[in-house]
Motif scaffolding. Sequence first.
Motif, PDB file in Angstrom:
ATOM      1  N   PHE A   4      70.046  48.281  80.138  1.00 35.04           N
ATOM      2  CA  PHE A   4      69.236  47.138  79.715  1.00 35.04           C
ATOM      3  C   PHE A   4      69.411  46.144  80.843  1.00 35.04           C
ATOM      4  O   PHE A   4      70.474  45.549  80.990  1.00 35.04           O
ATOM      5  N   ARG A   5      68.383  46.004  81.633  1.00 35.87           N
ATOM      6  CA  ARG A   5      68.555  45.348  82.927  1.00 35.87           C
ATOM      7  C   ARG A   5      67.546  44.219  83.109  1.00 35.87           C
ATOM      8  O   ARG A   5      66.363  44.409  82.897  1.00 35.87           O
ATOM      9  N   ILE A   6      68.044  43.054  83.476  1.00 39.15           N
ATOM     10  CA  ILE A   6      67.110  41.981  83.792  1.00 39.15           C
ATOM     11  C   ILE A   6      67.179  41.637  85.282  1.00 39.15           C
ATOM     12  O   ILE A   6      68.230  41.743  85.913  1.00 39.15           O
ATOM     13  N   THR A   7      66.043  41.256  85.818  1.00 39.41           N
ATOM     14  CA  THR A   7      65.953  40.729  87.176  1.00 39.41           C
ATOM     15  C   THR A   7      65.312  39.357  87.046  1.00 39.41           C
ATOM     16  O   THR A   7      64.171  39.257  86.605  1.00 39.41           O
TER      17      THR A   7
ATOM     18  N   MET B  90      72.504  44.160  98.680  1.00 37.47           N
ATOM     19  CA  MET B  90      72.849  44.088  97.265  1.00 37.47           C
ATOM     20  C   MET B  90      72.654  42.676  96.736  1.00 37.47           C
ATOM     21  O   MET B  90      73.575  42.085  96.184  1.00 37.47           O
ATOM     22  N   ALA B  91      71.470  42.137  96.935  1.00 36.20           N
ATOM     23  CA  ALA B  91      71.204  40.818  96.401  1.00 36.20           C
ATOM     24  C   ALA B  91      71.485  40.854  94.901  1.00 36.20           C
ATOM     25  O   ALA B  91      71.209  41.846  94.241  1.00 36.20           O
ATOM     26  N   GLY B  92      72.050  39.770  94.390  1.00 36.63           N
ATOM     27  CA  GLY B  92      72.651  39.828  93.060  1.00 36.63           C
ATOM     28  C   GLY B  92      71.802  39.291  91.933  1.00 36.63           C
ATOM     29  O   GLY B  92      72.344  38.665  91.019  1.00 36.63           O
ATOM     30  N   ASN B  93      70.505  39.540  91.950  1.00 36.17           N
ATOM     31  CA  ASN B  93      69.644  38.964  90.930  1.00 36.17           C
ATOM     32  C   ASN B  93      69.326  39.921  89.795  1.00 36.17           C
ATOM     33  O   ASN B  93      68.403  39.685  89.018  1.00 36.17           O
ATOM     34  N   VAL B  94      70.064  41.000  89.734  1.00 35.18           N
ATOM     35  CA  VAL B  94      69.881  42.007  88.689  1.00 35.18           C
ATOM     36  C   VAL B  94      71.129  42.035  87.831  1.00 35.18           C
ATOM     37  O   VAL B  94      72.234  42.006  88.349  1.00 35.18           O
TER      38      VAL B  94
END
Lengths: 365, 365, 365, 365
Positions: free
Chosen positions: B10-13, B1-5
């Motif tokens: 409406f989702r940014i990575t 669950m790397a937390g870069n999202v």
Amino acid sequence: MAGNVFGQMFRITTWGESHGRAVGVVVDGVPAGLPFSKADIQKELDRRRPGQSELSTPRKEQDKVEVLSGIFEGMSTGTPISMLVWNADARSSAYDAIKNTPRPGHADFSYMARYGIRDYRGGGRSSARETIGRVAGGALAKLLLARFGIRVAGHVLELGGVRAKALSFEEIVENVEKTPVRCADLEAAEKMLETAKSAKEGNDSIGGIVELVVRGVPAGLGEPVFDRLDADLAKALMSIPAVKGFELGAGFEAARLRGSEMNDPFCMQEGKVTCRSNNAGGILGGISTGLDIVCRAAVKPTPSIGKPQQTVDLETGDDTEIVIKGRHDPTIPPRMVPVGEAMVALVLADHMLRSGFINPRTLLE
Amino acid sequence: MAGNVFGQMFRITTWGESHGRAVGVVVDGVPAGLPFSKADIQKELDRRRPGQSELSTPRKEQDKVEVLSGIFEGMSTGTPISMLVWNADARSSAYDAIKNTPRPGHADFSYMARYGIRDYRGGGRSSARETIGRVAGGALAKLLLARFGIRVAGHVLELGGVRAKALSFEEIVENVEKTPVRCADLEAAEKMLETAKSAKEGNDSIGGIVELVVRGVPAGLGEPVFDRLDADLAKALMSIPAVKGFELGAGFEAARLRGSEMNDPFCMQEGKVTCRSNNAGGILGGISTGLDIVCRAAVKPTPSIGKPQQTVDLETGDDTEIVIKGRHDPTIPPRMVPVGEAMVALVLADHMLRSGFINPRTLLE
Amino acid sequence: MAGNVFGQMFRITTWGESHGRAVGVVVDGVPAGLPFSKADIQKELDRRRPGQSELSTPRKEQDKVEVLSGIFEGMSTGTPISMLVWNADARSSAYDAIKNTPRPGHADFSYMARYGIRDYRGGGRSSARETIGRVAGGALAKLLLARFGIRVAGHVLELGGVRAKALSFEEIVENVEKTPVRCADLEAAEKMLETAKSAKEGNDSIGGIVELVVRGVPAGLGEPVFDRLDADLAKALMSIPAVKGFELGAGFEAARLRGSEMNDPFCMQEGKVTCRSNNAGGILGGISTGLDIVCRAAVKPTPSIGKPQQTVDLETGDDTEIVIKGRHDPTIPPRMVPVGEAMVALVLADHMLRSGFINPRTLLE
Amino acid sequence: MAGNVFGQMFRITTWGESHGRAVGVVVDGVPAGLPFSKADIQKELDRRRPGQSELSTPRKEQDKVEVLSGIFEGMSTGTPISMLVWNADARSSAYDAIKNTPRPGHADFSYMARYGIRDYRGGGRSSARETIGRVAGGALAKLLLARFGIRVAGHVLELGGVRAKALSFEEIVENVEKTPVRCADLEAAEKMLETAKSAKEGNDSIGGIVELVVRGVPAGLGEPVFDRLDADLAKALMSIPAVKGFELGAGFEAARLRGSEMNDPFCMQEGKVTCRSNNAGGILGGISTGLDIVCRAAVKPTPSIGKPQQTVDLETGDDTEIVIKGRHDPTIPPRMVPVGEAMVALVLADHMLRSGFINPRTLLE
């Protein structure tokens, strides 16, 4: 994306309304092999339940937990643990009055705006009874963390303007349950109690600040960049009813410090890297440093007060007045302590699994 | 669950390091049919980029955005919008000194504890350059919200102990860009500027408080019980580097008010339910009331200061001292304003989609 | 919940359209400390790219990958790895004809129904070029798995009705790249090639079956009850364009067997539990048994064919005819092999992290 | 990331073991304002429960559902709906024999490999009783879909090698409940019944194929590129115990067709775009075309058979033999029909919400 799920790998789903048949939780992600019993859960629920003292609502609920799944021969099996508490003392008629007149400071109006329908009895889903599921799930999180040397302690740092003096972790743990206000500074606790009583007598209520401290967290826990440990703690505590603010370490005070005052100098201690101060509150860049995690939640005064208040009649569209009856706590923080601990424990357990400090599959290896 | 999202619908990575080849973002969930251009993104990035004034790092970056996908004939197509900014002025050698000596107040040590390796040049992933992706994504969120009458405005409410007077939403919007400190109270802005300069001269830094206000939110937005609008805002703002606290409406002051002072009385106004005050900050029970959403983030002083500081040598295990060179802002809040706005806009856009106020499929109906 | 993200702990986000500026991927969740280079990614992309043989579209694309983040001194840092490939040979004019006349068997109509707008050039987002991001992400997944002794091999089991004989894992690995059809049974491969050519000459296309085998999976991998390893593999392969079916082990044949034929008897072998047969395909109850995982994807014939086809004119609302020009493969399975391997590797890497077989934080311990 | 949650916006969390106290489900994401009653749920559970005919296990379970939350005055409130069924006829002693000897074709061994502990009574969590939660959740999904004109119908297409003739949607709906095998071709049903009985008499079991058809889906439903409607359906059906394969439309047959045969020609019909055939099974590029969605699941024969089977003793590490007692169905597909319908309905309801065809907030507007 209904929002009744919390956590990624250690995940709780809570359900239930104040005057429905029951409230409960499904806990998913407890690794197999964790010994636990109903008593471990009940102990935490007993700290949360109403009727413990003159500071809490006289609603009579035993809040006896039932564990329905996920346990075999006294141990978690890695499958979901479902728990519930039956609602007993639900005097719904007291709430007919609020059906169309939203109580100021409560979620009545916003729920109606959202859903067009709501179970208005006792606040329905927005009732603090929802937190039973959190506390039950948090009890398991605490047990899991304890096996890895991590302890969570909460206490009332401030109540009705009365602030406790600085206390060590061990002092908090030792004293917190000695007074109904759950302030570990017993002198301040006396004054807090007085303030709460006097507010109650005046048909009013008071707020306060709950502090949560976590000891034993390994350095390197947390996920940059969005799922930072502190960001997740903030979300966890802000999701508790009545919380209006969150801070970590120096918190809002940090805004007034200089960099040279705020920065915690690193130093070696017994072969390990640590810091000479802990303004950071145990987290830098979203990742734990190994020092105590220290955070605080600002809690507003109980919105249910005995005084007449202005509101509107949603049916007629007229301004009107409301006097809230029902049973309510004059102040929330004392009963919020176990809820806050639960939420913090849930975040920590989740991240311990996410970061690989705990094997998510099984403890039996 | 790397937390870069960040975000659900409406989702940014975001991706990228301070001295890597580029930094960027993938924005997923923009409904088809939103007209936009590179200029809409660039405008926000220009507010964020360094070198704007004497208050920001002299690092020379034009931060010109490239839009690589998800747009066709000037309109979003509903597919992911990938954007990047190339890193230009990356003077990595300045950072060799910090390879083994973690800077106090920075994420150097906690990243090492977590990963066992880190790109130490310019702070790598923990650099504020990561926020470029947030601002680019937030620019799209703002455009989307604007179509539904929702505006987000941020400003510096307090800097180095100097506090701005109370201002209306329109005053904030009008004045915020008039001074490099982004404080809409122009008198206070002068004093803030003085304080910042004097801190800089003393090889030190100052912190402050950024306030974010959202106007035009419909009542009924937000998801009980965990994904409350305020809980998500807290997470959003706490995920920004250097933020140590969050509050909504009366915030920490709520802890000192009585219920009768805190509760916002409901009343009718032009046929609509509203409140006579807004201590709640526009959210009750995690759901919007329709009043302005008002929240604040406490920002610590820039950890990079010119003074010598105590630290450790991770290689030798000895205590040592560090003097940070490189290029740094003496204070963060002014440049944080567009980042804070972006994060708030992202939360609002996400919830507008989650709650069905915006059709997630297409705007072309 | 836009659907451009795949995986939980090992997570890819792909972006880009066939005739946009570039296509790419962000890979989140690669633990720190994995050595890799551009060449590792390029090798897999070269297997996927067009123009390799007479069986693939003559579109000229070198598909050279750029790695933009997440790597430092030849090693993953635990931060997102962003990669892209620029689109070069994009002859968009060839596609003007299909703007309003949806191609049978393609996503043209359904995209229009959903979004009201689409980048129709080369199929836009629904183009097979989107799979570049999957293959690049899968290359990293394969590298990670290889460190834990897990290998993924794909091959064309059936093409245009010609079926390969049964082959061992090692035979597949050794032979698969020896013929353009990627069938490891070289005799069958000859016939497949003939069939494909003859279909092409007849302005038609053929389908086939791709088989994927995974060796070296530990027993105990997978998450009951919904995120079963086989359910996730099914989703992974069914998400590849043109795939119409999925099966595991005996697959559809299982429907015709008796229990006494289907059940794989357990036995001990060198002190380990294994099975005398593998009808289960290496998974029972959603969890791996330690035997080879064997699954298959049914691939439809390329929908783009040279023959005239019936369709409609979306502008006028009339029935009409279309003859597809542009550049297309007469059959998909050979080029799908690396894509299938990538998707399988992504699922396995994700579950290895989710189940705690791989430390998600770092490999440097 | 324990895998007991299914769906994004219409989300179920199931819990419970075969011989635990109860099994249940929490359904999150039902919009407010959906009228429903316990009878709506019970009707579907009655189709699933054991003891309906000679084809199902004689275990005596009434499977009476209790609805514990999320309903007020006969209507959903938008809050989680918690439901459970108590386990009654749990003869655990029958299972002592399998504690250390994993049953071939069952999840016994893989669960032990994963968790190191398991509730072996009746298969514990891997028991088909887990599907009670799915069926209860699916009943609500069906109700919701019905309001939008969407109907889901399942039937047994093939059993023990006997295949039903082609049937219309209405024929399936009308006939499916007329025979215990749930095959709507009543002639074929007779032969299937014979085959099943004969298998049972021979202490053996048979498999089959369940077909699911959805009518009334609007064009434009589904999320490219990973969360395709067909990919999610594949995952949904593959997550049901005993399913070994999935196909959509022409499915595996598509691998043997030419493009000119496979492609469904578009045409206009009553002013709407449709197709002259439906080899695609109602989905192109992961998005619905508006035609019937047609998919199939291959179901293996019941692994529990009366014949002696080879297995191992996990305690001693020796090869051994097992004869399974307990109560079991000689074939699974007939009872799987309602489970398959439930899973399909869950996917459709989820995507209707995700794509904005259904307002996730409330139906009361």
